[in-house]
Design a protein around this motif. Structure first.
Motif, PDB file in Angstrom:
ATOM      1  N   LEU A   1       4.788  42.944 -70.951  1.00 31.17           N
ATOM      2  CA  LEU A   1       6.138  43.510 -70.855  1.00 31.17           C
ATOM      3  C   LEU A   1       6.162  44.475 -69.677  1.00 31.17           C
ATOM      4  O   LEU A   1       5.321  45.359 -69.574  1.00 31.17           O
ATOM      5  CB  LEU A   1       6.493  44.231 -72.152  1.00 31.17           C
ATOM      6  N   VAL A   2       7.150  44.294 -68.803  1.00 33.61           N
ATOM      7  CA  VAL A   2       7.254  45.147 -67.629  1.00 33.61           C
ATOM      8  C   VAL A   2       8.724  45.418 -67.344  1.00 33.61           C
ATOM      9  O   VAL A   2       9.592  44.600 -67.681  1.00 33.61           O
ATOM     10  CB  VAL A   2       6.565  44.472 -66.417  1.00 33.61           C
ATOM     11  N   GLN A   3       9.010  46.540 -66.746  1.00 38.32           N
ATOM     12  CA  GLN A   3      10.386  46.855 -66.371  1.00 38.32           C
ATOM     13  C   GLN A   3      10.775  46.124 -65.094  1.00 38.32           C
ATOM     14  O   GLN A   3       9.917  45.772 -64.271  1.00 38.32           O
ATOM     15  CB  GLN A   3      10.545  48.360 -66.165  1.00 38.32           C
ATOM     16  N   ALA A   4      12.049  45.907 -64.940  1.00 38.97           N
ATOM     17  CA  ALA A   4      12.543  45.279 -63.715  1.00 38.97           C
ATOM     18  C   ALA A   4      12.059  46.071 -62.505  1.00 38.97           C
ATOM     19  O   ALA A   4      12.053  47.299 -62.507  1.00 38.97           O
ATOM     20  CB  ALA A   4      14.061  45.215 -63.743  1.00 38.97           C
ATOM     21  N   GLY A   5      11.643  45.328 -61.482  1.00 38.06           N
ATOM     22  CA  GLY A   5      11.085  45.944 -60.292  1.00 38.06           C
ATOM     23  C   GLY A   5       9.582  46.105 -60.322  1.00 38.06           C
ATOM     24  O   GLY A   5       8.959  46.426 -59.299  1.00 38.06           O
ATOM     25  N   GLY A   6       8.996  45.895 -61.488  1.00 34.69           N
ATOM     26  CA  GLY A   6       7.554  46.050 -61.628  1.00 34.69           C
ATOM     27  C   GLY A   6       6.795  44.816 -61.192  1.00 34.69           C
ATOM     28  O   GLY A   6       7.367  43.834 -60.703  1.00 34.69           O
ATOM     29  N   SER A   7       5.486  44.862 -61.385  1.00 31.01           N
ATOM     30  CA  SER A   7       4.593  43.784 -60.952  1.00 31.01           C
ATOM     31  C   SER A   7       3.641  43.393 -62.070  1.00 31.01           C
ATOM     32  O   SER A   7       3.304  44.200 -62.936  1.00 31.01           O
ATOM     33  CB  SER A   7       3.768  44.226 -59.739  1.00 31.01           C
ATOM     34  N   LEU A   8       3.231  42.147 -62.023  1.00 33.79           N
ATOM     35  CA  LEU A   8       2.178  41.634 -62.891  1.00 33.79           C
ATOM     36  C   LEU A   8       1.345  40.659 -62.087  1.00 33.79           C
ATOM     37  O   LEU A   8       1.834  40.029 -61.138  1.00 33.79           O
ATOM     38  CB  LEU A   8       2.756  40.906 -64.111  1.00 33.79           C
ATOM     39  N   ARG A   9       0.100  40.509 -62.502  1.00 36.17           N
ATOM     40  CA  ARG A   9      -0.774  39.519 -61.885  1.00 36.17           C
ATOM     41  C   ARG A   9      -1.337  38.627 -62.980  1.00 36.17           C
ATOM     42  O   ARG A   9      -2.046  39.102 -63.868  1.00 36.17           O
ATOM     43  CB  ARG A   9      -1.914  40.189 -61.127  1.00 36.17           C
ATOM     44  N   LEU A  10      -0.997  37.367 -62.923  1.00 38.26           N
ATOM     45  CA  LEU A  10      -1.507  36.394 -63.872  1.00 38.26           C
ATOM     46  C   LEU A  10      -2.791  35.778 -63.329  1.00 38.26           C
ATOM     47  O   LEU A  10      -2.922  35.578 -62.123  1.00 38.26           O
ATOM     48  CB  LEU A  10      -0.484  35.306 -64.145  1.00 38.26           C
ATOM     49  N   SER A  11      -3.694  35.461 -64.231  1.00 38.11           N
ATOM     50  CA  SER A  11      -4.947  34.794 -63.868  1.00 38.11           C
ATOM     51  C   SER A  11      -5.094  33.522 -64.676  1.00 38.11           C
ATOM     52  O   SER A  11      -4.668  33.457 -65.830  1.00 38.11           O
ATOM     53  CB  SER A  11      -6.146  35.706 -64.137  1.00 38.11           C
ATOM     54  N   CYS A  12      -5.720  32.552 -64.078  1.00 37.96           N
ATOM     55  CA  CYS A  12      -5.994  31.289 -64.758  1.00 37.96           C
ATOM     56  C   CYS A  12      -7.428  30.898 -64.409  1.00 37.96           C
ATOM     57  O   CYS A  12      -7.725  30.603 -63.251  1.00 37.96           O
ATOM     58  CB  CYS A  12      -5.017  30.216 -64.312  1.00 37.96           C
ATOM     59  N   VAL A  13      -8.271  30.922 -65.408  1.00 38.41           N
ATOM     60  CA  VAL A  13      -9.679  30.590 -65.211  1.00 38.41           C
ATOM     61  C   VAL A  13      -9.908  29.147 -65.624  1.00 38.41           C
ATOM     62  O   VAL A  13      -9.556  28.743 -66.736  1.00 38.41           O
ATOM     63  CB  VAL A  13     -10.586  31.526 -66.025  1.00 38.41           C
ATOM     64  N   ALA A  14     -10.489  28.387 -64.719  1.00 37.33           N
ATOM     65  CA  ALA A  14     -10.758  26.971 -64.981  1.00 37.33           C
ATOM     66  C   ALA A  14     -12.222  26.761 -65.324  1.00 37.33           C
ATOM     67  O   ALA A  14     -13.086  27.540 -64.914  1.00 37.33           O
ATOM     68  CB  ALA A  14     -10.386  26.137 -63.762  1.00 37.33           C
ATOM     69  N   SER A  15     -12.485  25.688 -66.056  1.00 36.36           N
ATOM     70  CA  SER A  15     -13.867  25.381 -66.434  1.00 36.36           C
ATOM     71  C   SER A  15     -14.611  24.667 -65.320  1.00 36.36           C
ATOM     72  O   SER A  15     -15.776  24.329 -65.480  1.00 36.36           O
ATOM     73  CB  SER A  15     -13.886  24.533 -67.706  1.00 36.36           C
ATOM     74  N   THR A  16     -13.938  24.443 -64.195  1.00 37.28           N
ATOM     75  CA  THR A  16     -14.579  23.841 -63.032  1.00 37.28           C
ATOM     76  C   THR A  16     -14.630  24.866 -61.903  1.00 37.28           C
ATOM     77  O   THR A  16     -13.749  25.707 -61.789  1.00 37.28           O
ATOM     78  CB  THR A  16     -13.831  22.591 -62.533  1.00 37.28           C
ATOM     79  N   SER A  17     -15.647  24.774 -61.077  1.00 34.57           N
ATOM     80  CA  SER A  17     -15.750  25.666 -59.923  1.00 34.57           C
ATOM     81  C   SER A  17     -15.256  24.981 -58.654  1.00 34.57           C
ATOM     82  O   SER A  17     -15.413  25.521 -57.558  1.00 34.57           O
ATOM     83  CB  SER A  17     -17.203  26.120 -59.736  1.00 34.57           C
ATOM     84  N   ASN A  18     -14.653  23.818 -58.794  1.00 37.66           N
ATOM     85  CA  ASN A  18     -14.183  23.048 -57.634  1.00 37.66           C
ATOM     86  C   ASN A  18     -12.654  23.031 -57.537  1.00 37.66           C
ATOM     87  O   ASN A  18     -12.067  21.996 -57.239  1.00 37.66           O
ATOM     88  CB  ASN A  18     -14.707  21.611 -57.719  1.00 37.66           C
ATOM     89  N   LEU A  19     -12.047  24.175 -57.765  1.00 35.19           N
ATOM     90  CA  LEU A  19     -10.588  24.205 -57.731  1.00 35.19           C
ATOM     91  C   LEU A  19     -10.031  23.835 -56.366  1.00 35.19           C
ATOM     92  O   LEU A  19      -8.864  23.450 -56.267  1.00 35.19           O
ATOM     93  CB  LEU A  19     -10.069  25.576 -58.138  1.00 35.19           C
ATOM     94  N   GLY A  20     -10.838  23.962 -55.340  1.00 35.37           N
ATOM     95  CA  GLY A  20     -10.385  23.581 -54.008  1.00 35.37           C
ATOM     96  C   GLY A  20     -10.075  22.104 -53.882  1.00 35.37           C
ATOM     97  O   GLY A  20      -9.436  21.689 -52.914  1.00 35.37           O
ATOM     98  N   ARG A  21     -10.453  21.304 -54.835  1.00 35.34           N
ATOM     99  CA  ARG A  21     -10.185  19.872 -54.822  1.00 35.34           C
ATOM    100  C   ARG A  21      -8.971  19.488 -55.673  1.00 35.34           C
ATOM    101  O   ARG A  21      -8.626  18.315 -55.772  1.00 35.34           O
ATOM    102  CB  ARG A  21     -11.399  19.103 -55.326  1.00 35.34           C
ATOM    103  N   TYR A  22      -8.349  20.502 -56.261  1.00 32.08           N
ATOM    104  CA  TYR A  22      -7.225  20.263 -57.163  1.00 32.08           C
ATOM    105  C   TYR A  22      -5.916  20.814 -56.594  1.00 32.08           C
ATOM    106  O   TYR A  22      -5.922  21.805 -55.862  1.00 32.08           O
ATOM    107  CB  TYR A  22      -7.462  20.961 -58.503  1.00 32.08           C
TER     108      TYR A  22
END
Length: 122
Positions: free
Chosen positions: A10-31
């Motif tokens: 929950l954040v107020q208008a004008g604020g910031s958030l950073r979402l993260s997504c961790v994958a089970s592969t280390s080759n995300l550069g191929r996706y």
């Protein structure tokens, strides 16, 4: 591949958030990797995505200049969200598909993480 998204809140208008997504592969550069969102009563829409290789990025017009997608050299994709607006309120999902796919099209993404709720108050 399995995906684990986090970082919503929950954040107020004008604020910031950073979402993260961790994958089970280390080759995300191929996706093709992307962030999508779905608000109540609305269809899932593409927010930002990144092509494999050089990592060209694309964003929906509604978030251009405010949101940016990035990935590290391993297995994590991020969505930096600045200047958040109440209309950004939604469940946010990360998704990947091996190889190059047309960006921002949810129907073309084969693997999805669980959603993370983002709520922006006015």
């Amino acid at each position: 591949v399995q995906l684990q998204a986090s970082g919503g809140g929950l954040v107020q208008a004008g604020g910031s958030l950073r979402l993260s997504c961790v994958a089970s592969t280390s080759n995300l550069g191929r996706y093709t990797v992307g962030w999508f969102r779905q608000a109540p009563g609305k269809e899932r829409e593409g927010v930002s995505c990144m092509k494999p290789g050089a990592g060209r990025t694309y964003s929906a017009d509604s978030v251009k200049g405010r949101f940016s997608i990035s990935r590290d050299n391993g297995n994590t994709v991020f969505l930096q969200m600045n200047d958040l607006k109440p209309e950004d309120t939604a469940v946010y999902y990360c998704a990947v598909d091996y190889g190059s796919r047309p960006c921002l099209q949810a129907r073309l993404m084969g693997t999805w993480g669980q959603g993370t709720q983002v709520t922006v108050s006015s």
